[in-house]
Design a protein around this motif. Sequence first.
Motif, PDB file in Angstrom:
ATOM      1  N   ILE A 111      -1.599   7.434  -6.346  1.00  0.00           N
ATOM      2  CA  ILE A 111      -2.604   7.143  -5.321  1.00  0.00           C
ATOM      3  C   ILE A 111      -3.714   8.176  -5.442  1.00  0.00           C
ATOM      4  O   ILE A 111      -3.435   9.379  -5.497  1.00  0.00           O
ATOM      5  N   THR A 112      -4.958   7.704  -5.503  1.00  0.00           N
ATOM      6  CA  THR A 112      -6.087   8.644  -5.519  1.00  0.00           C
ATOM      7  C   THR A 112      -6.503   8.906  -4.079  1.00  0.00           C
ATOM      8  O   THR A 112      -6.762   7.970  -3.320  1.00  0.00           O
ATOM      9  N   ILE A 113      -6.516  10.188  -3.718  1.00  0.00           N
ATOM     10  CA  ILE A 113      -6.902  10.562  -2.346  1.00  0.00           C
ATOM     11  C   ILE A 113      -8.395  10.912  -2.347  1.00  0.00           C
ATOM     12  O   ILE A 113      -8.814  11.905  -2.935  1.00  0.00           O
ATOM     13  N   ASN A 114      -9.192  10.045  -1.690  1.00  0.00           N
ATOM     14  CA  ASN A 114     -10.645  10.265  -1.605  1.00  0.00           C
ATOM     15  C   ASN A 114     -11.088  10.722  -0.224  1.00  0.00           C
ATOM     16  O   ASN A 114     -12.135  11.327  -0.082  1.00  0.00           O
ATOM     17  N   ILE A 115     -10.306  10.330   0.797  1.00  0.00           N
ATOM     18  CA  ILE A 115     -10.659  10.756   2.163  1.00  0.00           C
ATOM     19  C   ILE A 115      -9.397  11.239   2.889  1.00  0.00           C
ATOM     20  O   ILE A 115      -8.290  10.728   2.653  1.00  0.00           O
ATOM     21  N   GLU A 116      -9.609  12.198   3.767  1.00  0.00           N
ATOM     22  CA  GLU A 116      -8.469  12.805   4.474  1.00  0.00           C
ATOM     23  C   GLU A 116      -7.695  11.777   5.289  1.00  0.00           C
ATOM     24  O   GLU A 116      -6.487  11.904   5.480  1.00  0.00           O
ATOM     25  N   ASP A 117      -8.399  10.728   5.762  1.00  0.00           N
ATOM     26  CA  ASP A 117      -7.739   9.715   6.601  1.00  0.00           C
ATOM     27  C   ASP A 117      -6.579   9.022   5.890  1.00  0.00           C
ATOM     28  O   ASP A 117      -5.721   8.448   6.542  1.00  0.00           O
ATOM     29  N   GLN A 118      -6.563   9.067   4.558  1.00  0.00           N
ATOM     30  CA  GLN A 118      -5.459   8.418   3.830  1.00  0.00           C
ATOM     31  C   GLN A 118      -4.126   9.136   4.047  1.00  0.00           C
ATOM     32  O   GLN A 118      -3.069   8.565   3.832  1.00  0.00           O
ATOM     33  N   LEU A 119      -4.197  10.411   4.450  1.00  0.00           N
ATOM     34  CA  LEU A 119      -2.983  11.226   4.421  1.00  0.00           C
ATOM     35  C   LEU A 119      -1.933  10.785   5.435  1.00  0.00           C
ATOM     36  O   LEU A 119      -0.736  10.898   5.182  1.00  0.00           O
ATOM     37  N   ALA A 120      -2.381  10.255   6.583  1.00  0.00           N
ATOM     38  CA  ALA A 120      -1.411   9.796   7.584  1.00  0.00           C
ATOM     39  C   ALA A 120      -0.569   8.663   7.001  1.00  0.00           C
ATOM     40  O   ALA A 120       0.672   8.670   7.101  1.00  0.00           O
ATOM     41  N   GLU A 121      -1.246   7.721   6.350  1.00  0.00           N
ATOM     42  CA  GLU A 121      -0.524   6.577   5.782  1.00  0.00           C
ATOM     43  C   GLU A 121       0.393   7.009   4.632  1.00  0.00           C
ATOM     44  O   GLU A 121       1.550   6.594   4.551  1.00  0.00           O
TER      45      GLU A 121
ATOM     46  N   PRO B  39       8.143   7.205   2.393  1.00  0.00           N
ATOM     47  CA  PRO B  39       9.298   8.096   2.287  1.00  0.00           C
ATOM     48  C   PRO B  39       9.442   8.812   0.937  1.00  0.00           C
ATOM     49  O   PRO B  39      10.160   9.800   0.842  1.00  0.00           O
ATOM     50  N   GLN B  40       8.739   8.331  -0.088  1.00  0.00           N
ATOM     51  CA  GLN B  40       8.975   8.891  -1.439  1.00  0.00           C
ATOM     52  C   GLN B  40       8.544  10.362  -1.542  1.00  0.00           C
ATOM     53  O   GLN B  40       7.625  10.788  -0.844  1.00  0.00           O
ATOM     54  N   PRO B  41       9.180  11.107  -2.474  1.00  0.00           N
ATOM     55  CA  PRO B  41       8.706  12.471  -2.751  1.00  0.00           C
ATOM     56  C   PRO B  41       7.269  12.428  -3.264  1.00  0.00           C
ATOM     57  O   PRO B  41       6.865  11.451  -3.904  1.00  0.00           O
ATOM     58  N   LYS B  42       6.518  13.484  -2.949  1.00  0.00           N
ATOM     59  CA  LYS B  42       5.093  13.489  -3.295  1.00  0.00           C
ATOM     60  C   LYS B  42       4.767  14.661  -4.218  1.00  0.00           C
ATOM     61  O   LYS B  42       5.221  15.773  -3.988  1.00  0.00           O
ATOM     62  N   HIS B  43       3.972  14.371  -5.244  1.00  0.00           N
ATOM     63  CA  HIS B  43       3.526  15.413  -6.188  1.00  0.00           C
ATOM     64  C   HIS B  43       2.011  15.354  -6.225  1.00  0.00           C
ATOM     65  O   HIS B  43       1.450  14.292  -6.445  1.00  0.00           O
ATOM     66  N   ILE B  44       1.379  16.505  -6.013  1.00  0.00           N
ATOM     67  CA  ILE B  44      -0.083  16.517  -5.961  1.00  0.00           C
ATOM     68  C   ILE B  44      -0.657  17.035  -7.281  1.00  0.00           C
ATOM     69  O   ILE B  44      -0.223  18.074  -7.783  1.00  0.00           O
TER      70      ILE B  44
ATOM     71  N   TRP C 111      -2.792  19.205   5.740  1.00  0.00           N
ATOM     72  CA  TRP C 111      -2.033  18.177   6.440  1.00  0.00           C
ATOM     73  C   TRP C 111      -0.564  18.481   6.221  1.00  0.00           C
ATOM     74  O   TRP C 111      -0.135  18.714   5.085  1.00  0.00           O
ATOM     75  N   HIS C 112       0.195  18.507   7.316  1.00  0.00           N
ATOM     76  CA  HIS C 112       1.631  18.780   7.192  1.00  0.00           C
ATOM     77  C   HIS C 112       2.365  17.436   7.227  1.00  0.00           C
ATOM     78  O   HIS C 112       2.251  16.692   8.195  1.00  0.00           O
ATOM     79  N   TRP C 113       3.087  17.131   6.163  1.00  0.00           N
ATOM     80  CA  TRP C 113       3.735  15.809   6.069  1.00  0.00           C
ATOM     81  C   TRP C 113       4.699  15.588   7.235  1.00  0.00           C
ATOM     82  O   TRP C 113       4.714  14.514   7.836  1.00  0.00           O
ATOM     83  N   ALA C 114       5.502  16.602   7.563  1.00  0.00           N
ATOM     84  CA  ALA C 114       6.584  16.385   8.528  1.00  0.00           C
ATOM     85  C   ALA C 114       6.070  16.150   9.946  1.00  0.00           C
ATOM     86  O   ALA C 114       6.557  15.262  10.639  1.00  0.00           O
ATOM     87  N   ASP C 115       5.058  16.937  10.386  1.00  0.00           N
ATOM     88  CA  ASP C 115       4.605  16.728  11.764  1.00  0.00           C
ATOM     89  C   ASP C 115       3.345  15.864  11.843  1.00  0.00           C
ATOM     90  O   ASP C 115       2.804  15.630  12.921  1.00  0.00           O
ATOM     91  N   ALA C 116       2.873  15.393  10.664  1.00  0.00           N
ATOM     92  CA  ALA C 116       1.726  14.464  10.617  1.00  0.00           C
ATOM     93  C   ALA C 116       0.523  14.990  11.404  1.00  0.00           C
ATOM     94  O   ALA C 116      -0.086  14.277  12.204  1.00  0.00           O
ATOM     95  N   LYS C 117       0.205  16.263  11.139  1.00  0.00           N
ATOM     96  CA  LYS C 117      -0.959  16.887  11.805  1.00  0.00           C
ATOM     97  C   LYS C 117      -1.702  17.793  10.820  1.00  0.00           C
ATOM     98  O   LYS C 117      -1.103  18.316   9.885  1.00  0.00           O
ATOM     99  N   MET C 118      -2.978  18.024  11.147  1.00  0.00           N
ATOM    100  CA  MET C 118      -3.749  19.034  10.420  1.00  0.00           C
ATOM    101  C   MET C 118      -3.465  20.411  11.019  1.00  0.00           C
ATOM    102  O   MET C 118      -3.303  20.522  12.249  1.00  0.00           O
ATOM    103  N   HIS C 119      -3.428  21.438  10.170  1.00  0.00           N
ATOM    104  CA  HIS C 119      -3.266  22.822  10.632  1.00  0.00           C
ATOM    105  C   HIS C 119      -4.294  23.676   9.909  1.00  0.00           C
ATOM    106  O   HIS C 119      -4.629  23.390   8.758  1.00  0.00           O
ATOM    107  N   THR C 120      -4.741  24.746  10.563  1.00  0.00           N
ATOM    108  CA  THR C 120      -5.616  25.695   9.882  1.00  0.00           C
ATOM    109  C   THR C 120      -4.970  27.073   9.938  1.00  0.00           C
ATOM    110  O   THR C 120      -4.601  27.550  11.011  1.00  0.00           O
ATOM    111  N   TYR C 121      -4.781  27.666   8.767  1.00  0.00           N
ATOM    112  CA  TYR C 121      -4.201  29.005   8.667  1.00  0.00           C
ATOM    113  C   TYR C 121      -5.288  30.001   8.295  1.00  0.00           C
ATOM    114  O   TYR C 121      -6.121  29.723   7.425  1.00  0.00           O
ATOM    115  N   THR C 122      -5.241  31.183   8.909  1.00  0.00           N
ATOM    116  CA  THR C 122      -6.137  32.255   8.480  1.00  0.00           C
ATOM    117  C   THR C 122      -5.580  32.827   7.176  1.00  0.00           C
ATOM    118  O   THR C 122      -4.428  32.547   6.808  1.00  0.00           O
ATOM    119  N   ALA C 123      -6.393  33.667   6.539  1.00  0.00           N
ATOM    120  CA  ALA C 123      -5.935  34.291   5.291  1.00  0.00           C
ATOM    121  C   ALA C 123      -4.631  35.062   5.529  1.00  0.00           C
ATOM    122  O   ALA C 123      -3.716  35.022   4.708  1.00  0.00           O
TER     123      ALA C 123
END
Length: 334
Positions: free
Chosen positions: A25-35, A40-45, A140-152
Amino acid sequence: MTIQHNIPLQPLNTFGIHAEAANLITINIEDQLAEVGAMPQPKHIIGGGSNILLTTNPGGLVLLNRLKGIEQIQEDDSYIYLRVASGEVWHHLVMHTVQQGLGGIENLALIPGTVGASPMQNIGAYGVEVKDTIQSVTFWHWADAKMHTYTAADCQFGYRESIFKHQLKDQVYITSVVYKLSKHPVLNTSYGAIEQELQTMHVTTPTVATVAQAVINIRSSKLPDPAVTGNAGSFFKNPTIPIAQYETLKAQHPTIPSYPVTPDTVKVPAGWLIEQCGWKGYRRGNCGVHPKQALVLVNYGAALGTDIWQLSTDILRSVQEKFGIELEREVNVW
Ligand code: EPU
């Protein structure tokens, strides 16, 4: 969303290894990530595919990161803050900042790969690590289906290390990174080869642009161009060893180089160790050790991922036998 099947991965990894993705799957927009996350399959980026060794046909879903965009989000007296989408090509970002005279990542010119990989492994070269320029990382965190922002600080950066290679490994999809770039650059030319190259270029007053050019010249002269010879940059990390072990080795091998890490430990260049074991320029069938930099393994044509894996295992063993040091692979093995 389109899922493509049986897609050749050879053009998508810089080692040029032949393998096939069952589902891509080609990811072009962030909105695809929820779907995608709901599948259920394992994901490799795959970003630039410049730090992976394919030893098998990846099952599950291969996600090709093509998120694009560079946006200035803030400015103060000292810095410009750029939010950059993770699928941007790293070197394009470096050139973009250098053209504007912004400082921070000029020493990291020509590192292959995408922006998303930069915090993942805290890319570094010529005395600079990207962690010092990263303000935050959004994922995007797969398990909780949310965006997160981490500082350095949250990212737990170390030498070629971050939380994304440990606690968050395979748990997240990095979508963007905010870089803090200096409007008043402090150049880092202390790494010997840069000073030398600037002299060769007849540069007396270096700028971010000429430092980047010096780095490009050095890298091009020492490291193979993946478009010509398949490779993934440094295959191993430089190991950190206790001072006592270093002193013993130095007594036997007086020329062994080292860089201080802590008062009790030093880093020694894996390239030097591998060269001392006689591997530099070695060729076995379609794979080998680069003649100009022993830390880089190369694919001369149709090498299999397993051929390169075997060669790396043999190198590990011989370094262990000669020096008692266990090297660690830097590339991700699939
Ligand atoms: N050396 C040898 N033989 C070799 C290679 C190196 O003796 O075949 C010696 C050199 O003479 C020098 C020392 O090892 O004394 C260090 O060599 P170099 O400056 O080439 O850097 P490196 O430690 O081998 C690291 C990074 C590179 C980065 C360079 C320049 C790692 C794993 N690698 O290599 O990063 O470009 O420094 O800063 O830290 C990458 O990660 O993909 C990568 C290319």
